[in-house]
Design a protein around this motif. Structure first.
Motif, short mmCIF file in Angstrom:
data_model
loop_
_atom_site.label_atom_id
_atom_site.label_comp_id
_atom_site.label_asym_id
_atom_site.label_seq_id
_atom_site.Cartn_x
_atom_site.Cartn_y
_atom_site.Cartn_z
N HIS A 1 0.71 -1.29 0.25
CA HIS A 1 0.09 -0.16 0.17
C HIS A 1 0.67 1.11 -0.13
O HIS A 1 0.37 2.31 0.32
N LYS A 2 2.14 1.07 -0.05
CA LYS A 2 2.98 2.26 -0.46
C LYS A 2 3.56 2.49 -1.83
O LYS A 2 3.81 1.42 -2.42
N THR A 3 4.10 3.52 -2.40
CA THR A 3 4.37 3.89 -3.58
C THR A 3 5.67 4.49 -3.68
O THR A 3 5.88 5.41 -2.76
N ILE A 4 6.71 4.23 -4.41
CA ILE A 4 7.90 5.04 -4.81
C ILE A 4 7.91 5.50 -6.30
O ILE A 4 7.22 4.75 -7.10
N LEU A 5 8.26 6.67 -6.25
CA LEU A 5 8.25 7.45 -7.68
C LEU A 5 9.60 7.77 -8.09
O LEU A 5 10.58 7.92 -7.21
N LEU A 6 10.03 7.01 -9.06
CA LEU A 6 11.52 6.97 -9.54
C LEU A 6 11.45 8.20 -10.77
O LEU A 6 10.58 7.95 -11.75
N LEU A 7 12.15 9.07 -10.52
CA LEU A 7 12.18 10.56 -11.12
C LEU A 7 13.19 10.74 -11.81
O LEU A 7 14.26 10.82 -11.23
N PHE A 8 13.33 10.54 -13.21
CA PHE A 8 14.56 10.82 -13.94
C PHE A 8 14.71 12.07 -14.79
O PHE A 8 13.85 12.34 -15.60
N PHE A 9 15.73 12.92 -14.60
CA PHE A 9 16.15 14.05 -15.29
C PHE A 9 16.95 13.38 -16.41
O PHE A 9 17.50 14.26 -17.18
N ASN A 10 17.81 12.30 -16.06
CA ASN A 10 18.85 11.81 -16.99
C ASN A 10 18.44 10.27 -17.11
O ASN A 10 17.78 9.59 -16.37
N SER A 11 19.07 9.93 -18.29
CA SER A 11 18.84 8.24 -18.48
C SER A 11 19.55 7.54 -17.56
O SER A 11 20.44 7.86 -17.09
N SER A 12 19.21 6.30 -17.62
CA SER A 12 19.41 5.23 -16.53
C SER A 12 19.32 3.95 -17.09
O SER A 12 18.09 3.67 -17.73
N LEU A 13 20.02 2.95 -16.57
CA LEU A 13 19.79 1.57 -16.90
C LEU A 13 19.99 0.73 -15.64
O LEU A 13 18.84 0.52 -15.05
N ARG A 14 21.10 0.57 -14.95
CA ARG A 14 21.35 -0.08 -13.68
C ARG A 14 20.56 0.68 -12.73
O ARG A 14 19.64 -0.22 -11.90
N THR A 15 20.61 1.99 -12.60
CA THR A 15 20.12 2.45 -11.30
C THR A 15 18.52 2.27 -11.49
O THR A 15 17.80 2.05 -10.43
#
Lengths: 311, 311, 311
Positions: free
Chosen positions: B36-50
């Motif tokens: 019932h919890k949410t994480i937002l992943l916010l990208f200003f730059n490209s990413s693969l591994r992270t």
């Protein structure tokens, strides 16, 4: 609810608002309602609030969420009978039919051209999905309407109203870019359905579609219009009569703390600070913009709940 | 843990490393912690591994994951008091406030300009989210730091160390593009906290921020520096003093099997073969790059676990 | 099944088709099979059907789904021994190895260049993932093959066949752009394995790879070829001999209702109306294109199920 492309699709508004507020208190109460069902969020235009709030609302109901930026796929053809030997790779008839194979609900965002009034008013993208998809369609902001925003705004007003019949004013504001009328249109239609004292203020030439504003009073004098307001909803839109044009950038229409007085400030966001509204208002205690943004989740959730209950 | 924007946020490093290694053995042990919890992943730059490792870590803990490439939305304004009549559509004050309505944790990736040293050092993007968001912030690589990578590296070293106090060397390598100092900075700070014999080697002019390297020994002679090393961490970075500039592309600084000897090779990836390091090293048995990448998941997972436990 | 990069990977085709049809009846019967496992969908090219159907199939089996558009990350290097001082930031050896740390299955879409025949035939992208990844690989359309589409087509034909040995014709159609041979190649290979009377019709110069068509009869006279057909599969492809070239745009090869007669019409979509096929066919009752699209889900699901059962 069979779909939510326009405010009219809400059968019982006051009940729906109450239901949204109770979902806000217990967002996971119906977390199995969407089990084994999928919603597709389809974006022809960029989105922040609408995308995240609709995604969250869907997850709260146990729906699987699939998101597709149409521009990551290819250009769709919307004209009938065309010989598709140019830039469009797939006709909406196939696209909508195919997407209906993978999703139980399809939500669509498609902004207006602001150049072709007739085409925009025909809601060519949204109405094509309604016509050719075989699953319920949700409007995540179309050429002429943003009913999910309007529902969130109605929820917010009903949460913060201190009087039985609050005075609500929609006040135009300047903006450097030509913006759609969608948010203003849907807000007007929503206010006409609520028990509020509603009026609109904007410079001459910024009249919205008269078939939408109907008998709603319009005042070209902002100061007069704002007197004793309980809620002031500020929004820029481009001209409807001189379609899509910017007729004025008059800074005097920017909302200030002085003009606002004790009224609550509302805006759908994103908002340009010190152009549409001064910092003091957004940073002050009368701003409801974050509450409106939060209610986007529960507006979407109550709509999804009512659609799922009829699937 | 209240946030993870810098290594300092880890209260007990050795315990945290142990906990990460135990999560690696049983990744789903806490699969209901994020319910019932949410994480937002916010990208200003490209990413693969992270992106993939953080998404996986979050799912392992039962979190809902929402991902937003900011460039799919619009330009954010970070300056205070600006008149937003140019290219920025939304102020970070609203954006961070709104995103906090939809997410319980926000993870942000925002690279440096490499042109404006002061601005980069102020961590203007990350610190703005810390200031205006009302939920915990995680650093997925900022202008000056990459603490999730450094934690994964610490986990890897503690897994592969054969001696109580291994010798670890950070060795600069050439690269055709100007790269941030973030990974090197965080690795240095992390090594200063571990019980290792740590030193740095790079050409003159490539000194990192002295407030970060502090008393860490720096040797301009790579061959000397590498002697009897147990772990060699290779990484390119652009100049800190002559900010963002490429001062050397000297091929002699490329890591080779001969230079490496019996030491373990580490790199955060992506790595340019035969520029930063020769094929023989990456294809050899002393390379730990895949183990480091795998540990990215458990570095993120232990951080998320500790944050969730305090939510 | 250890992987699904080519049709040969199916050990028992008729059993697999039966299994897919039973999954279609009960899509969630094996919803725990993928629990605690993750599939990564990796796109080098845009996708609509393949992405959504594969994502849905994976979710139906309880898999976690991670999606990455490689172009949102960076350019990968596929050559061995290169000095990577140009535009590629990461070698496929590292990329495939790293992605295998985060995913239990990797599905890849990578179209051909249509300029370098040898490189395309080597399936350089797909085969590199097979070589360097340590998890099963699924082909979501490669340079020369689209085995998931072919399996969906086989399922569709077996659902709609009214005779023990239906006559199936693959008919080339004109198209303004040079398209890959992948769909046609895999359809041919699939038909060769089914108990059908199969032939191909196309203009001279459009012969597919003879190592694929083998003894399959080819007829340059479309009218003759279509006689008494039960299923007509229409598809454009560019020339194989004069590699990647458009040799004809002859409108007479467009499929019409008149030519089709009572045969069922098939196409993988997207399709250009009134160029590849006239409206009357797609809007008629003999079109199976939506059923094919729907079967993409169950083709992917049966493949994923068989792979998961061997993980």
């Amino acid at each position: 609810m069979k779909k939510y492309t326009e405010i009219k699709d809400i059968s019982n508004l006051s009940e729906t608002i109450k239901e949204a507020i109770s979902l806000k208190k217990n967002p996971h109460e119906f977390e199995t309602l969407g089990k084994h069902k999928t919603i597709l969020l389809l974006f022809f235009n960029s989105s922040l609030r609408t995308r995240l709030s609709t995604e969250k609302a869907a997850r709260n109901l146990g729906l699987e969420v699939m998101i597709l930026n149409v521009n990551d796929a290819w250009n769709l053809e919307f004209e009938d009978g065309t010989i598709m030997n140019a830039n469009t790779s797939e006709h909406i008839k196939e696209a909508a039919g195919v997407l209906s194979q993978y999703a139980d609900i399809i939500a669509v965002r498609a902004f207006p051209s602001l150049t072709d009034k007739e085409k925009d008013q025909s809601e060519w993208v949204l109405s094509s999905f309604e016509k050719y998809a075989t699953v319920p369609i949700i409007n995540m902001e179309s050429a002429m309407a943003h009913p999910l925003q309007a529902l969130a705004d109605a929820i917010t007003i009903s949460e913060f109203a201190n009087t039985p019949k609050p005075k609500v004013v929609l006040s135009w504001a300047p903006h450097p870019k030509a913006l759609p009328q969608a948010v203003a249109n849907s807000f007007v239609e929503m206010m006409q359905l609520l028990d509020v004292d509603f009026s609109i203020t904007h410079p001459e030439g910024y009249e919205l579609d008269p078939e939408i504003t109907k008998k709603t009073s319009i005042n070209y004098n902002q100061e007069e219009a704002l007197q004793d307001a309980d809620f002031v909803y500020v929004k820029n839109w481009s001209s409807y009569s001189d379609y899509g044009k910017i007729l004025s950038q008059d800074k005097h229409w920017m909302m200030t703390q002085k003009k606002l007085g004790t009224a609550k400030f509302m805006h759908c966001l994103p908002v340009r600070r010190n152009v549409v509204v001064e910092d003091a208002v957004l940073d002050g205690t009368n701003s409801l913009v974050l509450q409106q943004a939060n209610n986007r989740t529960f507006a979407a959730q109550v709509v999804l709940k009512q659609i799922l209950e009829e699937l």
